[in-house]
Each structure stands twice: as C-alpha cells, then as structure tokens.
Design an enzyme around this catalytic site. Structure first.
Site, mmCIF file in Angstrom:
data_model
loop_
_atom_site.group_PDB
_atom_site.id
_atom_site.type_symbol
_atom_site.label_atom_id
_atom_site.label_comp_id
_atom_site.label_asym_id
_atom_site.label_seq_id
_atom_site.Cartn_x
_atom_site.Cartn_y
_atom_site.Cartn_z
ATOM 1 N N GLY A 199 -3.906 -46.876 -24.366
ATOM 2 C CA GLY A 199 -3.380 -45.557 -25.241
ATOM 3 C C GLY A 199 -2.022 -44.719 -24.771
ATOM 4 C CE1 TYR A 247 -15.948 -56.280 -21.615
ATOM 5 C CE2 TYR A 247 -15.471 -56.928 -23.946
ATOM 6 C CZ TYR A 247 -15.106 -56.852 -22.578
ATOM 7 O OH TYR A 247 -13.895 -57.263 -22.193
ATOM 8 C CG LEU A 251 2.566 -48.239 -23.576
ATOM 9 C CD1 LEU A 251 2.706 -50.020 -23.185
ATOM 10 C CD2 LEU A 251 4.021 -47.674 -23.085
#
Length: 335
Positions: free
Chosen positions: A223, A60, A225
């Site tokens: 995003g 990350y 939902l």
C-alpha cells in the site's frame, strides 16, 4: 500517458507452453483481513474478469490456523467443476507448519508430505504450480528434485516454481534439474516494486537466462505506492497504515510525496501507476495482487491498459533511482 486495449492480458508460464494471466489473485489477505464470504466473491470476480491463477500457500491463514486459506480455496473450487478446469492453482511449500521437528523446510520427506496435505485441503488431485516458498540451505538440490520429480511423475504436481530466491539460487536449482534431465523451475515470485528494486541486479537476469517467468509480489509494497499519504490524511488508510508500508514510509516520505504529486499531474491513480510500472519492466511476466475488495481488483485490472511513456518512466526513475544506475550486477569484480 495512453491506454492500450491490445496489451496482452496473458503470458506463458516461463518457458512452459501454459498460458497464465499477467495478474494472479494472491490470497495472503484471506483468512483474517478478508472475511471468507468476501474472499469467495473476490475469487469469483477475478475469474469472471479473466484472471486464471489463484495463488496461495500452505501457511496462509495463520491468523486463524495454518492451512485455512487452502481450505477456503478448496471450498470455492468445490462449488463448480468448471472452476478447477479454468483455474491454474498455485500453492507453496517450505514454511513451518507446526513446531514438530520436520514439519517445515524442503526435505524430501516434508515436500511429499506437505503436498499430500495441500491436495487434501484444496480438495483436488493435482497442483498446477508447486512453489518453494523460500530457499532451504540445509536441503541439497538433489534431494529437493528427487521429491519434486516424484510428485510430477505421479501427476500430483504439474510445474515447479520458486519464491524469494536469489539469482544464484535460481542458477543452482536449474543446473541441478538439468543434471536430472528435469524441466526444473518455470517461475519465480519475488518482492519487486518501485520502492524495492533489488531484483533488477541479479535475479531478473538469472531468471531470463534460465527461462523463468517472474511474477512480482507486493507490487505496491503493502500500500505504500497506492496513495498512502492521501489516505492517511483522509483517515481511510487500512493496509497502507500498517506492515511493510509503514516501516518504509518514514524513510521515503519525501519520495512518496513526489510520487503522489507525479500521479496527480498525469491524472492517474497511484495504485494503477505503480502496478503498470511493474508490468512494464523487462523480465517481469506479471504480478501477484492482493485486493481486499472488488473495487481494488478492478483498479488492478485497469493497470493492464495503462501505458507509461518514456518521459514518464524517466521521471519515475528520477523519483525512485534504480540500483546501480539501472545496470545489471557486474559480471566480474575488478579491483
């Protein structure tokens, strides 16, 4: 629909005795989508609100450089000794960290080296949950567990988990661990939400059989939902206007229209409904959330109190039909 303030906000980490919050703060949006200062505030706000797991990975921060997010989490932890005691720190190994020949995967060599590097970036002496980020079919389980057992015995890792495993991967990993009389995996992180329910067939039954806690990542499918159609119409879509949400939206537009209509009828925010549904599912211990703002964090926390009734769950099943009509994968194939 009702709210239940008594619903537990914490659960056991799989079959271990350690308690973790049902919502974990995921950091995949840090170091690029969330500025470092805002990320620091998010971690502080999450812990203040009862979230006790910060979940990251060695890769990350790749938008800046791989490892940047672990460094950021380390700087935040260094601000207070109490934070380290209050937080279950989870990171991952297995992704390619560079173009060097052995700087990725799950060889014993890379697992041990990557752990040392993560400890250095995080500024800690141990990792609470060290997760295999993906399956490495080239790495024998005996080799993997040799490395993980070494890290556990040295006190550098407390628990081992997995991510993006199939059900048979969980079975193979646990059977190999049992042969070594090791605890094995305590948790699995998998993609799971209303729009992507494949985990119900084999992964969730396997995890339950082997005692793993399952924490869903991307519970709102990037995003999709969270009210994407409304946001697009208003011109305020950010994450939901890109990535996996936009890839699936053309195929599911009518379904998402029905979903947002359902949320409107029951007077609930789509993001909170989607997350509450995930948290209600059998075999799901919790979810990894990736808020970009404190408001989004608070919205996620409200989902812990949102209880969907049987009629509402049935309507969601009608909108997003489960695979195999909701049953498990067959135990045997009959011609």
């Amino acid at each position: 629909m009702s709210t239940d303030r008594e619903q537990a906000a914490h659960t056991r980490l799989g079959r271990s005795a350690t308690l973790v919050s049902r919502l974990w703060l995921g950091t995949v949006n840090f170091s690029g989508r969330v500025e470092d200062g805002d990320a620091m505030q998010l971690m502080e706000a999450a812990v203040d609100r009862g979230i006790n797991c910060i979940d990251t990975a060695d890769i990350y921060g790749w938008r800046i450089h791989k490892g940047h997010t672990e460094e950021l989490v380390g700087r935040w932890l260094a601000k207070s000794a109490a934070r380290r005691e209050d937080v279950l720190l989870a990171t991952k190994v297995g992704g390619d960290m560079s173009e060097r020949l052995n700087d990725g995967g799950l060889s014993a060599r890379h697992i041990v080296t990557a752990c040392e590097q993560s400890l250095r970036r995080l500024g800690v002496d141990h990792i609470d949950l060290y997760q295999m980020h993906r399956v490495d079919h080239a790495a024998p389980w005996d080799e993997i567990w040799q490395a993980m057992d070494r890290l556990v015995a040295s006190g550098k890792v407390t628990y081992v988990g997995s991510s993006n495993f199939a059900g048979w991967n969980v079975a193979a990993a646990q059977d190999a661990a049992r042969r070594r009389q090791s605890l094995g995996l305590v948790s699995e992180q998998c993609l799971y939400n209303l729009a992507v329910r494949h985990a119900e067939l084999e992964l969730l039954p396997a995890a339950q059989a082997y005692g793993l806690g399952v924490f869903a990542w991307s519970p709102l499918h990037g995003g999709l939902l969270s009210g994407v159609l409304r946001k697009l119409a208003a011109g305020v879509a950010v994450k939901s206007a890109q990535g996996r949400a936009q890839l699936l939206l053309p195929e599911l537009r009518a379904t998402i229209e029905a979903y947002e209509g359902f949320c409107g009828r029951i007077g609930a925010d789509p993001a909170e409904v989607g997350l509450a549904w995930v948290l209600s599912r059998p075999g799901i211990s919790g979810a990894v959330i990736g808020p970009r703002t404190v408001d989004q964090l608070d919205s996620a926390l409200r989902s812990l109190d949102l209880v969907l009734g049987e009629a509402e769950l049935a309507e969601l099943d009608a909108i997003f039909p489960p695979l195999g009509k909701g049953g498990r994968a067959p135990d045997a194939w009959i011609s």
